[in-house]
Design a protein around this motif. Structure first.
Motif, PDB file in Angstrom:
ATOM      1  N   MET A  19       0.835  -1.195   0.000  1.00 46.00           N
ATOM      2  CA  MET A  19       0.000   0.000   0.000  1.00 46.00           C
ATOM      3  C   MET A  19       0.869   1.244   0.000  1.00 46.00           C
ATOM      4  SD  MET A  19      -2.817   1.491  -0.131  1.00 46.00           S
ATOM      5  CE  MET A  19      -3.737  -0.042  -0.234  1.00 46.00           C
ATOM      6  N   THR A  20       0.469   2.229  -0.790  1.00 48.62           N
ATOM      7  CA  THR A  20       1.172   3.507  -0.811  1.00 48.62           C
ATOM      8  C   THR A  20       0.153   4.622  -0.585  1.00 48.62           C
ATOM      9  OG1 THR A  20       0.893   3.923  -3.187  1.00 48.62           O
ATOM     10  CG2 THR A  20       2.823   2.628  -2.512  1.00 48.62           C
ATOM     11  N   GLU A  21       0.648   5.745  -0.082  1.00 48.05           N
ATOM     12  CA  GLU A  21      -0.235   6.880   0.149  1.00 48.05           C
ATOM     13  C   GLU A  21      -0.769   7.425  -1.177  1.00 48.05           C
ATOM     14  OE1 GLU A  21       0.423  11.113   2.250  1.00 48.05           O
ATOM     15  OE2 GLU A  21       0.790   9.375   3.560  1.00 48.05           O
ATOM     16  N   ALA A  22       0.088   7.380  -2.218  1.00 47.22           N
ATOM     17  CA  ALA A  22      -0.346   7.863  -3.533  1.00 47.22           C
ATOM     18  C   ALA A  22      -1.543   7.062  -4.039  1.00 47.22           C
ATOM     19  CB  ALA A  22       0.809   7.757  -4.524  1.00 47.22           C
ATOM     20  N   PHE A  23      -1.548   5.745  -3.776  1.00 48.16           N
ATOM     21  CA  PHE A  23      -2.669   4.907  -4.196  1.00 48.16           C
ATOM     22  C   PHE A  23      -3.940   5.295  -3.431  1.00 48.16           C
ATOM     23  CE2 PHE A  23      -5.179   0.930  -3.918  1.00 48.16           C
ATOM     24  CZ  PHE A  23      -5.406   0.741  -5.274  1.00 48.16           C
ATOM     25  N   LEU A  24      -3.799   5.603  -2.155  1.00 46.02           N
ATOM     26  CA  LEU A  24      -4.956   6.024  -1.369  1.00 46.02           C
ATOM     27  C   LEU A  24      -5.486   7.381  -1.844  1.00 46.02           C
ATOM     28  CD1 LEU A  24      -4.026   4.940   2.282  1.00 46.02           C
ATOM     29  CD2 LEU A  24      -5.607   3.829   0.686  1.00 46.02           C
ATOM     30  N   HIS A  25      -4.574   8.272  -2.253  1.00 41.37           N
ATOM     31  CA  HIS A  25      -5.019   9.551  -2.840  1.00 41.37           C
ATOM     32  C   HIS A  25      -5.891   9.283  -4.073  1.00 41.37           C
ATOM     33  CE1 HIS A  25      -1.335  11.929  -1.112  1.00 41.37           C
ATOM     34  NE2 HIS A  25      -2.208  11.579  -0.191  1.00 41.37           N
ATOM     35  N   TYR A  26      -5.401   8.362  -4.888  1.00 37.36           N
ATOM     36  CA  TYR A  26      -6.106   7.988  -6.119  1.00 37.36           C
ATOM     37  C   TYR A  26      -7.490   7.395  -5.786  1.00 37.36           C
ATOM     38  CZ  TYR A  26      -7.023   4.835 -10.143  1.00 37.36           C
ATOM     39  OH  TYR A  26      -7.576   4.146 -11.181  1.00 37.36           O
ATOM     40  N   ILE A  27      -7.523   6.512  -4.822  1.00 39.88           N
ATOM     41  CA  ILE A  27      -8.773   5.859  -4.409  1.00 39.88           C
ATOM     42  C   ILE A  27      -9.777   6.896  -3.907  1.00 39.88           C
ATOM     43  CG2 ILE A  27      -9.792   4.348  -2.656  1.00 39.88           C
ATOM     44  CD1 ILE A  27      -8.467   2.825  -4.931  1.00 39.88           C
ATOM     45  N   TRP A  28      -9.282   7.844  -3.108  1.00 39.83           N
ATOM     46  CA  TRP A  28     -10.179   8.872  -2.580  1.00 39.83           C
ATOM     47  C   TRP A  28     -10.645   9.817  -3.689  1.00 39.83           C
ATOM     48  CZ3 TRP A  28     -13.252  10.002   1.309  1.00 39.83           C
ATOM     49  CH2 TRP A  28     -13.717  11.306   1.433  1.00 39.83           C
ATOM     50  N   GLN A  29      -9.716  10.258  -4.525  1.00 46.32           N
ATOM     51  CA  GLN A  29     -10.050  11.229  -5.566  1.00 46.32           C
ATOM     52  C   GLN A  29     -11.130  10.724  -6.506  1.00 46.32           C
ATOM     53  OE1 GLN A  29      -6.657  12.518  -7.850  1.00 46.32           O
ATOM     54  NE2 GLN A  29      -7.755  14.187  -8.816  1.00 46.32           N
ATOM     55  N   PHE A  30     -11.036   9.429  -6.865  1.00 42.94           N
ATOM     56  CA  PHE A  30     -12.002   8.866  -7.810  1.00 42.94           C
ATOM     57  C   PHE A  30     -13.070   7.996  -7.124  1.00 42.94           C
ATOM     58  CE2 PHE A  30      -8.165   9.735 -10.295  1.00 42.94           C
ATOM     59  CZ  PHE A  30      -8.702  10.542 -11.280  1.00 42.94           C
ATOM     60  N   GLN A  31     -13.003   7.953  -5.799  1.00 39.47           N
ATOM     61  CA  GLN A  31     -14.012   7.241  -5.001  1.00 39.47           C
ATOM     62  C   GLN A  31     -14.137   5.769  -5.386  1.00 39.47           C
ATOM     63  OE1 GLN A  31     -16.332   9.218  -2.403  1.00 39.47           O
ATOM     64  NE2 GLN A  31     -14.128   9.671  -2.509  1.00 39.47           N
ATOM     65  N   TYR A  32     -12.977   5.111  -5.556  1.00 42.88           N
ATOM     66  CA  TYR A  32     -12.980   3.702  -5.924  1.00 42.88           C
ATOM     67  C   TYR A  32     -12.972   2.811  -4.685  1.00 42.88           C
ATOM     68  CZ  TYR A  32     -11.872   5.074 -10.735  1.00 42.88           C
ATOM     69  OH  TYR A  32     -11.894   5.616 -11.998  1.00 42.88           O
ATOM     70  N   PHE A  33     -14.024   2.935  -3.881  1.00 42.16           N
ATOM     71  CA  PHE A  33     -14.148   2.073  -2.703  1.00 42.16           C
ATOM     72  C   PHE A  33     -15.632   1.882  -2.395  1.00 42.16           C
ATOM     73  CE2 PHE A  33     -13.668   6.438  -1.259  1.00 42.16           C
ATOM     74  CZ  PHE A  33     -14.673   6.596  -0.319  1.00 42.16           C
ATOM     75  N   ASP A  34     -15.909   0.891  -1.631  1.00 41.53           N
ATOM     76  CA  ASP A  34     -17.288   0.556  -1.276  1.00 41.53           C
ATOM     77  C   ASP A  34     -17.843   1.618  -0.323  1.00 41.53           C
ATOM     78  OD1 ASP A  34     -19.688  -0.566  -0.599  1.00 41.53           O
ATOM     79  OD2 ASP A  34     -18.844  -2.301   0.441  1.00 41.53           O
ATOM     80  N   LYS A  35     -18.846   2.339  -0.784  1.00 40.18           N
ATOM     81  CA  LYS A  35     -19.405   3.428   0.026  1.00 40.18           C
ATOM     82  C   LYS A  35     -20.701   3.029   0.742  1.00 40.18           C
ATOM     83  CE  LYS A  35     -18.980   6.242  -3.547  1.00 40.18           C
ATOM     84  NZ  LYS A  35     -17.975   5.499  -4.333  1.00 40.18           N
ATOM     85  N   LYS A  36     -21.009   1.752   0.720  1.00 37.98           N
ATOM     86  CA  LYS A  36     -22.218   1.290   1.397  1.00 37.98           C
ATOM     87  C   LYS A  36     -22.022   1.348   2.912  1.00 37.98           C
ATOM     88  CE  LYS A  36     -25.384  -2.633   1.687  1.00 37.98           C
ATOM     89  NZ  LYS A  36     -25.645  -4.038   1.272  1.00 37.98           N
ATOM     90  N   ASP A  37     -22.985   1.970   3.585  1.00 35.31           N
ATOM     91  CA  ASP A  37     -22.972   2.058   5.061  1.00 35.31           C
ATOM     92  C   ASP A  37     -21.654   2.629   5.581  1.00 35.31           C
ATOM     93  OD1 ASP A  37     -25.528   0.895   5.148  1.00 35.31           O
ATOM     94  OD2 ASP A  37     -24.673  -1.129   5.161  1.00 35.31           O
TER      95      ASP A  37
END
Length: 425
Positions: A1-19
């Protein structure tokens, strides 16, 4: 895991947003992710997040582990007091602001698809210099065009900012600034810094005072460059005599460069600094206020004609002092002029566009690149070998930027092609 990848995930909202809930169990609704911050301070600004029943507008900070908040001393930095959400891969510690209040935290560890992380790791860990080389043939033309557009825009922006900084140092004098930039391009990489140092010593206003006398211009430039110390032939001695007068007039004695600053080794004679200084002197003699002239020039043929000058008689028979050439020495060739257009004129137009806040100059810069032949170098050859068509300097400049500042740094998350490959299922 890298912080840059988490920036990317947050910026494009590529995660499960249920509940979605904080680590404290409060509900989260993401209204606006915020703007990515590439400078000091929290990672995303002006985000809008609803936590529980309250809607917050502020910053979002991202870490792999929550405890990095304290490791980075954010709890002592008031710039982080406006963080409304702490987004982390793993919540290993409760975090508080400098005033002691707890920062709401969102843990993503179990909300990101394994395929995304695997695709990212596979891409950035490729041994090839261009990490997507193995998959490039499958990338459609629209994605390629988008990638080139972004890379070229970044390249022009970076070059423009350097020029705008120089402009500020020159008290917003565009003629002076372009004169200095142009000199660097006459140095053609190896001697660019020596040329730049030369024009920093001799301001453009001094050049204009003697622009109607080429012999005096050559004397001022060659003498200040430190290249008249050991010369012997009659023409060189006439330059020495002129330089003695000019040296006193412009107080150049203590500013003179050293001959050792100029490089001749492994250069083709056409790129010897002596010949390039002679060509530069001729251009300054026949083209006054060249920056203003360039602004009024709207086509590549006109630009090429502007730089199509022949150096003085002596330098039509010499590449350097005291050594006569067996053949006539040509003036600036078409390739050299195109190099100046690509590396001096186009970036200056981009900078002028930003300075004036007028898109016409940026549009013209891009148009000029699209009408010039692509550069020939190892980077462009590498892309060609992968089957990427390179039709103009627009393409070659974008591909150089892509290779140097995206591929080499493994910034695949910021590249349209990389983005596409990471999303593949």
């Amino acid at each position: 895991m890298t912080e840059a990848f988490l920036h990317y995930i947050w910026q494009f909202q590529y995660f499960d947003k249920k509940d979605l809930v904080t680590t404290e169990g409060e509900s989260i609704a993401i209204i606006k992710t915020g703007f990515y911050n590439t400078h000091a301070g929290p990672d995303f600004s002006q985000a809008k997040i609803k936590i529980g029943s309250l809607e917050w507008i502020g910053n979002v900070e991202i870490h792999i582990n929550a405890s990095e908040w304290q490791q980075h001393k954010h709890h002592h930095d008031k710039a982080y007091d406006n963080v409304v959400l702490h987004v982390v891969w793993k919540d290993d510690k409760a975090i508080k602001r400098s005033d002691g209040s707890q920062v709401p935290t969102l843990e993503l560890k179990n909300r990101i698809e394994d395929s995304l992380l695997l695709n990212y790791k596979n891409l950035v860990n490729q041994p090839a210099s261009i990490p997507c080389a193995h998959a490039l043939s499958a990338i459609n033309s629209l994605t390629r065009i988008s990638t080139l557009d972004k890379a070229l825009a970044q390249r022009l922006e970076d070059k423009a900012q350097v020029i705008l900084k120089a402009l500020h140092e020159n008290n917003n004098d565009w003629e002076e600034t372009f004169y200095q930039l142009l000199s660097k391009n006459f140095g053609f990489k190896v001697n660019s810094e020596a040329f730049y140092a030369l024009t920093k010593v001799i301001p453009y206003r001094s050049i204009l005072k003697h622009s109607d006398k080429l012999l005096q211009l050559e004397a001022m430039l060659f003498g200040t460059a430190g290249l008249l110390e050991k010369v012997k032939d009659d023409y060189a001695k006439s330059l020495q005599r002129e330089y003695q007068l000019l040296q006193s007039k412009f107080n150049l004695a203590k500013k003179q460069l050293n001959e050792s600053q100029w490089r001749f080794l492994r250069l083709r004679p056409a790129n010897f600094p002596t010949l390039r200084i002679a060509q530069f002197a001729t251009l300054l003699s026949v083209r006054k206020n060249i920056f203003s002239t360039i602004l009024a020039t709207e086509s590549i043929p006109e630009l090429k004609q502007l730089f199509d000058v022949t150096q003085s008689d002596y330098w039509q028979a010499h590449y350097r002092f005291d050594k006569k050439s067996k053949k006539t020495v040509p003036g600036l060739g078409d390739a050299a002029i195109e190099n100046i257009i690509i590396n001096a004129i186009v970036p200056t137009l981009a900078a002028y566009s930003i300075y004036k806040d007028e898109s016409i100059w940026m549009d013209r810069a891009v148009e000029f690149l699209s009408k010039i032949s692509p550069e020939k170098n190892s980077i462009v050859s590498e892309w060609k070998a992968l089957g990427w068509p390179v039709a103009s300097a627009f393409d070659s400049q974008a591909l150089i930027e892509l290779r140097n500042n995206f591929c080499n740094k493994r910034l695949c998350l910021q590249c349209t092609i990389g983005h596409t490959l990471i999303q593949k299922t």
